[in-house]
Design a protein around this motif. Structure first.
Motif, PDB file in Angstrom:
ATOM      1  N   LYS A 125      25.491  32.929  35.054  1.00  0.00           N
ATOM      2  CA  LYS A 125      25.520  33.507  36.384  1.00  0.00           C
ATOM      3  C   LYS A 125      26.875  34.207  36.558  1.00  0.00           C
ATOM      4  O   LYS A 125      27.901  33.681  36.113  1.00  0.00           O
ATOM      5  N   VAL A 126      26.879  35.369  37.198  1.00  0.00           N
ATOM      6  CA  VAL A 126      28.134  36.101  37.406  1.00  0.00           C
ATOM      7  C   VAL A 126      28.565  35.976  38.864  1.00  0.00           C
ATOM      8  O   VAL A 126      27.795  36.264  39.775  1.00  0.00           O
ATOM      9  N   GLU A 127      29.781  35.496  39.066  1.00  0.00           N
ATOM     10  CA  GLU A 127      30.335  35.436  40.424  1.00  0.00           C
ATOM     11  C   GLU A 127      31.582  36.308  40.471  1.00  0.00           C
ATOM     12  O   GLU A 127      32.430  36.214  39.584  1.00  0.00           O
ATOM     13  N   VAL A 128      31.673  37.165  41.498  1.00  0.00           N
ATOM     14  CA  VAL A 128      32.767  38.143  41.553  1.00  0.00           C
ATOM     15  C   VAL A 128      33.823  37.743  42.585  1.00  0.00           C
ATOM     16  O   VAL A 128      33.505  37.359  43.708  1.00  0.00           O
ATOM     17  N   GLU A 129      35.076  37.821  42.161  1.00  0.00           N
ATOM     18  CA  GLU A 129      36.226  37.582  43.061  1.00  0.00           C
ATOM     19  C   GLU A 129      36.936  38.915  43.242  1.00  0.00           C
ATOM     20  O   GLU A 129      37.393  39.511  42.263  1.00  0.00           O
ATOM     21  N   ASN A 130      37.031  39.378  44.478  1.00  0.00           N
ATOM     22  CA  ASN A 130      37.732  40.636  44.746  1.00  0.00           C
ATOM     23  C   ASN A 130      39.200  40.328  45.027  1.00  0.00           C
ATOM     24  O   ASN A 130      39.516  39.576  45.937  1.00  0.00           O
ATOM     25  N   MET A 131      40.107  40.869  44.219  1.00  0.00           N
ATOM     26  CA  MET A 131      41.536  40.571  44.410  1.00  0.00           C
ATOM     27  C   MET A 131      42.383  41.813  44.120  1.00  0.00           C
ATOM     28  O   MET A 131      41.840  42.842  43.738  1.00  0.00           O
ATOM     29  N   GLU A 132      43.689  41.691  44.275  1.00  0.00           N
ATOM     30  CA  GLU A 132      44.539  42.845  44.006  1.00  0.00           C
ATOM     31  C   GLU A 132      44.599  43.131  42.508  1.00  0.00           C
ATOM     32  O   GLU A 132      44.651  42.201  41.700  1.00  0.00           O
TER      33      GLU A 132
END
Ligand code: GLN
Length: 278
Positions: free
Chosen positions: A97-104
């Motif tokens: 499963k792919v989980e995305v973290e949006n960060m700098e």
């Protein structure tokens, strides 16, 4: 039966039992040893073939959704774009499963192996980054472009000397400015903010990757022009997925999935959908 005969028979039976018991014990010991060896074999195979990062069935992916068409925040508020579609297709091939973290962008590399398993963010393979992370096979070729006001006379490398240049912090555009004589880098967390400041006259030029440069320039229409980095002798760059250093199992699983996606046509479909339409 005579009493002595009876005793002899019992003794014989006992001896017989002991003999069989000893054979059984030996057999059990041999069996147990065989099983231990077999299990140990499985154990060591598992350790070298599987990545710890995805042992939980989840691939946590870091990105910076400020880099269209590779990643941007979609209408539903979630990161979308070419890289997001690519990593989801890779995850599917790998069965995770792919989980995305949006960060700098600037904190992606340092977060690999702790907060995130991998990063996909139009990230260029560089020697400095290779000291900290391992990269997948490259999946896209890029180059830095220069955005200038429509009436600017900047046209070649020497024209950038002594100028104030907008860049996204910690990117290859930022690193290029370090090498331009007397130039000052104005660093932004979002590339689009650098372009806004170009319009406001706060910077003389913006150096950013080709595809986002074209997307941002389109937004400002006739006010700006984009110039191919080749005119400034900027070198070609390659994007790849960054992974924890030394996790060979993960690198080979990601590379295999990438190869499969290229072979079955998925990759070209994603390029057509996300990049060529821009
Ligand atoms: N390709 C550039 C780099 O790797 C910029 C990437 C980005 O801003 N997302 O530094």
């Amino acid at each position: 039966m005579h009493k002595d005969d009876k005793i002899k028979k019992i003794q014989r039976n006992n001896e017989d039992f002991e003999r069989r018991y000893k054979i059984m014990k030996k057999t059990l010991v041999v069996l147990a040893l065989a099983m231990t060896v077999a299990l140990a074999g499985c154990g060591s195979k598992g350790a070298s073939d599987k990545s710890d990062a995805i042992a939980d069935g989840v691939l946590t992916v870091g990105t910076n959704a400020e880099f269209p068409p590779f990643e941007y925040v979609g209408d539903d508020g979630e990161p979308d774009g070419f890289d997001m579609a690519l990593i989801k297709a890779i995850g599917e091939k790998m069965g995770v499963k792919v989980e995305v973290e949006n960060m700098e962008f600037d904190s992606l590399v340092a977060s690999i192996g702790s907060k995130i398993d991998v990063a996909i963010a139009g990230m260029t393979v560089t020697d400095e980054r290779k000291n900290m992370v391992d990269f997948s096979d490259p999946y896209y070729e890029a180059v830095q472009y220069v955005i200038v006001p429509a009436d600017s006379t900047i046209a070649s490398a020497s024209d950038l000397e002594g100028k104030t240049i907008g860049v996204q912090l910690g990117t290859t555009g930022d690193f290029i400015v370090e090498d331009i004589p007397d130039a000052t880098a104005s660093q932004y967390n979002k590339g689009v903010d650098a372009v806004n400041d170009l319009i406001n006259g706060r910077v003389d030029a913006v150096i950013i990757d080709k595809n986002p440069a074209e997307v941002f320039a389109e937004k400002f229409g006739d006010d700006v022009k984009v110039i191919d980095g080749a005119d400034f002798d900027f070198e070609a760059e390659e994007y790849a997925i960054a992974m924890p250093k030394g996790d060979e199992a993960l690198v080979s699983a990601v590379n295999q999935a990438l190869k499969d996606i290229k072979e079955d046509g998925t990759f070209d479909e994603l390029v057509a959908t996300y990049i060529e339409q821009n």
